[in-house]
Design a protein around this motif. Structure first.
Motif, PDB file in Angstrom:
ATOM      1  N   VAL A  10       0.826  -1.200   0.000  1.00 16.57           N
ATOM      2  CA  VAL A  10       0.000   0.000   0.000  1.00 16.57           C
ATOM      3  C   VAL A  10       0.864   1.255   0.000  1.00 16.57           C
ATOM      4  O   VAL A  10       0.609   2.199  -0.738  1.00 16.57           O
ATOM      5  CB  VAL A  10      -0.954  -0.002   1.221  1.00 16.57           C
ATOM      6  N   HIS A  11       1.896   1.268   0.828  1.00 19.16           N
ATOM      7  CA  HIS A  11       2.815   2.402   0.899  1.00 19.16           C
ATOM      8  C   HIS A  11       4.244   1.887   0.871  1.00 19.16           C
ATOM      9  O   HIS A  11       4.510   0.719   1.143  1.00 19.16           O
ATOM     10  CB  HIS A  11       2.564   3.231   2.155  1.00 19.16           C
ATOM     11  N   ILE A  12       5.162   2.786   0.571  1.00 21.69           N
ATOM     12  CA  ILE A  12       6.571   2.404   0.490  1.00 21.69           C
ATOM     13  C   ILE A  12       7.407   3.476   1.175  1.00 21.69           C
ATOM     14  O   ILE A  12       7.053   4.664   1.142  1.00 21.69           O
ATOM     15  CB  ILE A  12       7.009   2.213  -0.980  1.00 21.69           C
ATOM     16  N   SER A  13       8.476   3.058   1.818  1.00 27.22           N
ATOM     17  CA  SER A  13       9.301   3.987   2.586  1.00 27.22           C
ATOM     18  C   SER A  13      10.543   4.395   1.804  1.00 27.22           C
ATOM     19  O   SER A  13      10.925   3.761   0.817  1.00 27.22           O
ATOM     20  CB  SER A  13       9.720   3.338   3.902  1.00 27.22           C
ATOM     21  N   THR A  14      11.183   5.454   2.294  1.00 28.96           N
ATOM     22  CA  THR A  14      12.442   5.886   1.691  1.00 28.96           C
ATOM     23  C   THR A  14      13.490   4.788   1.771  1.00 28.96           C
ATOM     24  O   THR A  14      14.245   4.554   0.819  1.00 28.96           O
ATOM     25  CB  THR A  14      12.958   7.150   2.401  1.00 28.96           C
ATOM     26  N   ASP A  15      13.542   4.086   2.905  1.00 28.66           N
ATOM     27  CA  ASP A  15      14.522   3.008   3.066  1.00 28.66           C
ATOM     28  C   ASP A  15      14.314   1.905   2.027  1.00 28.66           C
ATOM     29  O   ASP A  15      15.284   1.364   1.479  1.00 28.66           O
ATOM     30  CB  ASP A  15      14.425   2.409   4.468  1.00 28.66           C
ATOM     31  N   GLN A  16      13.051   1.569   1.748  1.00 30.35           N
ATOM     32  CA  GLN A  16      12.774   0.543   0.742  1.00 30.35           C
ATOM     33  C   GLN A  16      13.209   1.006  -0.648  1.00 30.35           C
ATOM     34  O   GLN A  16      13.718   0.215  -1.443  1.00 30.35           O
ATOM     35  CB  GLN A  16      11.282   0.196   0.749  1.00 30.35           C
ATOM     36  N   VAL A 138       8.052  14.901  -8.709  1.00 33.25           N
ATOM     37  CA  VAL A 138       7.076  14.021  -8.084  1.00 33.25           C
ATOM     38  C   VAL A 138       5.801  14.842  -7.925  1.00 33.25           C
ATOM     39  O   VAL A 138       5.842  15.945  -7.371  1.00 33.25           O
ATOM     40  CB  VAL A 138       7.555  13.517  -6.712  1.00 33.25           C
ATOM     41  N   PHE A 139       4.676  14.331  -8.419  1.00 34.24           N
ATOM     42  CA  PHE A 139       3.456  15.137  -8.388  1.00 34.24           C
ATOM     43  C   PHE A 139       2.266  14.315  -7.930  1.00 34.24           C
ATOM     44  O   PHE A 139       2.194  13.104  -8.133  1.00 34.24           O
ATOM     45  CB  PHE A 139       3.181  15.765  -9.757  1.00 34.24           C
ATOM     46  N   ASN A 140       1.335  15.006  -7.269  1.00 31.31           N
ATOM     47  CA  ASN A 140       0.060  14.403  -6.911  1.00 31.31           C
ATOM     48  C   ASN A 140      -1.053  15.322  -7.407  1.00 31.31           C
ATOM     49  O   ASN A 140      -0.834  16.108  -8.331  1.00 31.31           O
ATOM     50  CB  ASN A 140      -0.018  14.123  -5.400  1.00 31.31           C
ATOM     51  N   ASP A 141      -2.216  15.270  -6.785  1.00 29.45           N
ATOM     52  CA  ASP A 141      -3.340  16.065  -7.284  1.00 29.45           C
ATOM     53  C   ASP A 141      -3.246  17.540  -6.922  1.00 29.45           C
ATOM     54  O   ASP A 141      -4.004  18.347  -7.462  1.00 29.45           O
ATOM     55  CB  ASP A 141      -4.648  15.481  -6.749  1.00 29.45           C
ATOM     56  N   GLY A 142      -2.314  17.882  -6.027  1.00 28.99           N
ATOM     57  CA  GLY A 142      -2.215  19.278  -5.632  1.00 28.99           C
ATOM     58  C   GLY A 142      -0.818  19.851  -5.642  1.00 28.99           C
ATOM     59  O   GLY A 142      -0.645  21.073  -5.735  1.00 28.99           O
ATOM     60  N   GLU A 154      23.074  11.654  -2.941  1.00 30.56           N
ATOM     61  CA  GLU A 154      22.168  12.522  -2.197  1.00 30.56           C
ATOM     62  C   GLU A 154      20.979  12.944  -3.050  1.00 30.56           C
ATOM     63  O   GLU A 154      19.852  13.045  -2.553  1.00 30.56           O
ATOM     64  CB  GLU A 154      22.927  13.760  -1.683  1.00 30.56           C
ATOM     65  N   ALA A 155      21.224  13.190  -4.340  1.00 29.73           N
ATOM     66  CA  ALA A 155      20.123  13.583  -5.226  1.00 29.73           C
ATOM     67  C   ALA A 155      19.109  12.455  -5.360  1.00 29.73           C
ATOM     68  O   ALA A 155      17.891  12.689  -5.328  1.00 29.73           O
ATOM     69  CB  ALA A 155      20.675  13.974  -6.602  1.00 29.73           C
ATOM     70  N   VAL A 156      19.596  11.229  -5.507  1.00 25.50           N
ATOM     71  CA  VAL A 156      18.689  10.081  -5.635  1.00 25.50           C
ATOM     72  C   VAL A 156      17.920   9.866  -4.328  1.00 25.50           C
ATOM     73  O   VAL A 156      16.707   9.605  -4.338  1.00 25.50           O
ATOM     74  CB  VAL A 156      19.462   8.812  -6.018  1.00 25.50           C
ATOM     75  N   ILE A 157      18.611   9.987  -3.196  1.00 26.55           N
ATOM     76  CA  ILE A 157      17.945   9.790  -1.902  1.00 26.55           C
ATOM     77  C   ILE A 157      16.926  10.906  -1.648  1.00 26.55           C
ATOM     78  O   ILE A 157      15.840  10.658  -1.098  1.00 26.55           O
ATOM     79  CB  ILE A 157      18.996   9.716  -0.778  1.00 26.55           C
ATOM     80  N   THR A 158      17.237  12.127  -2.070  1.00 19.95           N
ATOM     81  CA  THR A 158      16.270  13.224  -1.948  1.00 19.95           C
ATOM     82  C   THR A 158      15.029  12.939  -2.774  1.00 19.95           C
ATOM     83  O   THR A 158      13.889  13.143  -2.322  1.00 19.95           O
ATOM     84  CB  THR A 158      16.905  14.549  -2.403  1.00 19.95           C
ATOM     85  N   ALA A 160      13.981   9.976  -3.639  1.00 22.92           N
ATOM     86  CA  ALA A 160      13.286   8.875  -2.961  1.00 22.92           C
ATOM     87  C   ALA A 160      12.457   9.379  -1.796  1.00 22.92           C
ATOM     88  O   ALA A 160      11.320   8.926  -1.576  1.00 22.92           O
ATOM     89  CB  ALA A 160      14.309   7.848  -2.466  1.00 22.92           C
ATOM     90  N   GLY A 161      12.992  10.335  -1.049  1.00 23.56           N
ATOM     91  CA  GLY A 161      12.257  10.881   0.090  1.00 23.56           C
ATOM     92  C   GLY A 161      10.984  11.592  -0.339  1.00 23.56           C
ATOM     93  O   GLY A 161       9.926  11.444   0.307  1.00 23.56           O
ATOM     94  N   LYS A 162      11.053  12.341  -1.432  1.00 21.94           N
ATOM     95  CA  LYS A 162       9.871  13.050  -1.908  1.00 21.94           C
ATOM     96  C   LYS A 162       8.818  12.074  -2.437  1.00 21.94           C
ATOM     97  O   LYS A 162       7.611  12.262  -2.236  1.00 21.94           O
ATOM     98  CB  LYS A 162      10.260  14.068  -2.979  1.00 21.94           C
ATOM     99  N   VAL A 163       9.280  11.023  -3.124  1.00 20.49           N
ATOM    100  CA  VAL A 163       8.342  10.004  -3.605  1.00 20.49           C
ATOM    101  C   VAL A 163       7.660   9.319  -2.422  1.00 20.49           C
ATOM    102  O   VAL A 163       6.428   9.143  -2.400  1.00 20.49           O
ATOM    103  CB  VAL A 163       9.062   8.960  -4.485  1.00 20.49           C
ATOM    104  N   ALA A 164       8.442   8.924  -1.403  1.00 18.80           N
ATOM    105  CA  ALA A 164       7.889   8.225  -0.247  1.00 18.80           C
ATOM    106  C   ALA A 164       6.915   9.113   0.525  1.00 18.80           C
ATOM    107  O   ALA A 164       5.880   8.633   1.004  1.00 18.80           O
ATOM    108  CB  ALA A 164       9.018   7.753   0.661  1.00 18.80           C
ATOM    109  N   THR A 165       7.224  10.390   0.640  1.00 19.77           N
ATOM    110  CA  THR A 165       6.338  11.310   1.356  1.00 19.77           C
ATOM    111  C   THR A 165       4.986  11.435   0.665  1.00 19.77           C
ATOM    112  O   THR A 165       3.924  11.332   1.308  1.00 19.77           O
ATOM    113  CB  THR A 165       6.994  12.698   1.485  1.00 19.77           C
TER     114      THR A 165
END
Length: 316
Positions: A10-16, A138-142, A154-158, A160-165
Motif C-alpha cells: 500500500v505504501h513504500i518507505s524511503t529506506d525501501q 514528483v506530483f500528486n493532485d495538488g 544525495e540527489a537520488v535519496i532526496t 526517494a524521500g519526496k516520492v515516499a512522502t
C-alpha cells in the motif's frame, strides 16, 4: 477500491526505495551497436548526445588541428584562435513520478503508486550508476515537487524521500478533488527545463492524458530522449466471474456484482477501449511506452521491457 492483502504494497518507505539500488545494476537505458559508417568510431550510441562540449577559445599552437580554428574570431583578432572542446561524459535525466489518487489502486502485490515509486528508483539508481545526473518531479493532485539533476547519491535519496512522502499521503479516504490536468502541468514544467540532450522518463498510468499531453511529449522528444512507462493493474482485464466487490473513489463507494455478465462485459469493454486508446496514442507519438504491471515484481519486468525496446530499436 481493491487493495493488497497486506499493507506492504500500500505504501513504500524511503529506506525501501534506497534498497533498490542493487537491483538496478543490470538495467540498461543505452544499447550500443557497431557502426558501419566510415570515419566513425567502432561503436554507435542509440541515445542522442552531442559528444563534445565547447570549453574555451585559445591561441593557436603548433600541432593543433587546423579544423579546430575558429575563423570568425581569427578574422576579428588577426591571429589564429582555436576552439577547445571537452568530451561529454554525462547528461541530465529527469524522472517524472505520478502519485495522484488514481494511482492508489491495487488488486494484488502492490498499488500502482508503489509500483511507480519502485520503477522511478530503479531508473534513478541505474542512471546514476552510468555516470549521469539524476533529478525529477514528483506530483500528486495538488503538489509538484522538483529535484534538480545532480550526479550524487544525495540527489537520488532526496528524490526517494519526496516520492515516499507523497506516497504516504495516499489513502482510501481521500477527500480532495482528483486533478487529471496535473499530468499536463508537470510535463510543461519538464519542458521548461529539458531544452535538449536530456533523458526524460515519465512514470504514470496517464490518466487524464489529452492533446496537450501529446503535444508536450512530442516537443520534448524532438530534442531529448523520452521514455513513457505505463503502470497498470491487470484487475480489469482478469475479472472474477463470481462474488461482489466494493470500489471507492474516496468519498463515494459503489458495489459491483461480478456474477452478472452485463456488468462484467461493461467493465471489460471500458478496460479494452482504454487499452486501445493508449496503444493508438503511443503509435501516434512514436515513443517507447513500456507497460509495467503492479501485480508483478517490478525489477524483472523493467529489465525485460528495456531489452525488448532496445531490440525493436535495432531492427528499425
Amino acid at each position: 477500491m481493491p487493495t493488497t492483502e497486506s499493507t506492504a504494497g500500500v505504501h513504500i518507505s524511503t529506506d525501501q526505495l534506497v534498497a533498490l539500488e542493487a537491483r538496478a545494476r543490470d538495467l540498461s537505458f543505452v544499447q550500443k551497436y557497431r557502426s558501419h559508417q566510415q570515419l566513425a568510431g567502432r561503436m554507435q550510441s542509440s541515445m542522442r548526445g552531442r559528444g563534445l562540449t565547447f570549453e574555451e577559445l585559445r591561441d593557436y599552437l603548433p600541432g593543433d588541428d587546423i579544423r579546430s580554428i575558429d575563423w570568425r574570431v581569427t578574422a576579428r583578432t588577426n591571429k589564429p584562435v582555436v576552439r577547445v572542446y571537452s568530451e561529454e561524459k554525462e547528461r541530465p535525466a529527469l524522472i517524472v513520478v505520478d502519485q495522484r489518487i488514481n494511482m492508489f489502486f491495487g488488486s494484488r502485490r502492490a498499488m500502482k503508486s508503489v509500483a511507480a515509486a519502485e520503477v522511478a528508483m530503479l531508473c534513478a539508481w541505474r542512471i546514476l550508476g552510468s555516470g549521469d545526473r539524476v533529478g525529477g518531479f514528483v506530483f500528486n493532485d495538488g503538489d509538484i515537487e522538483e529535484v534538480r539533476p545532480h550526479r550524487s547519491r544525495e540527489a537520488v535519496i532526496t528524490l526517494a524521500g519526496k516520492v515516499a512522502t507523497q506516497n504516504g499521503r495516499l489513502e482510501a479516504g481521500f477527500s480532495g478533488a482528483p486533478s487529471p490536468a496535473s499530468l499536463d502541468t508537470v510535463l510543461q514544467r519538464v519542458a521548461g527545463i529539458a531544452h535538449h540532450d536530456h533523458l526524460v522518463v515519465v512514470i504514470s498510468d496517464f490518466d487524464g492524458h489529452s492533446a496537450t499531453t501529446r503535444d508536450t511529449l512530442l516537443r520534448l522528444s524532438g530534442r531529448n530522449d523520452v521514455i513513457c512507462i505505463l503502470v497498470y493493474d491487470p484487475f480489469l482485464l482478469e475479472l472474477p466471474t463470481t462474488g461482489d466487490i466494493v470500489v471507492s473513489g474516496g468519498t463515494l463507494q459503489a458495489e459491483l456484482s461480478l456474477r452478472r455478465a452485463d456488468i462484467r462485459q461493461a467493465i471489460d469493454t471500458f478496460a479494452r477501449a482504454r487499452g486501445r486508446e493508449l496503444r493508438d496514442w503511443q503509435r501516434e507519438l512514436g515513443l517507447p511506452m513500456l507497460p509495467v504491471s503492479a501485480a508483478e515484481e517490478t525489477a524483472p519486468q523493467l529489465r525485460r521491457l528495456l531489452e525488448q525496446a532496445a531490440w525493436r530499436q535495432r531492427r528499425r
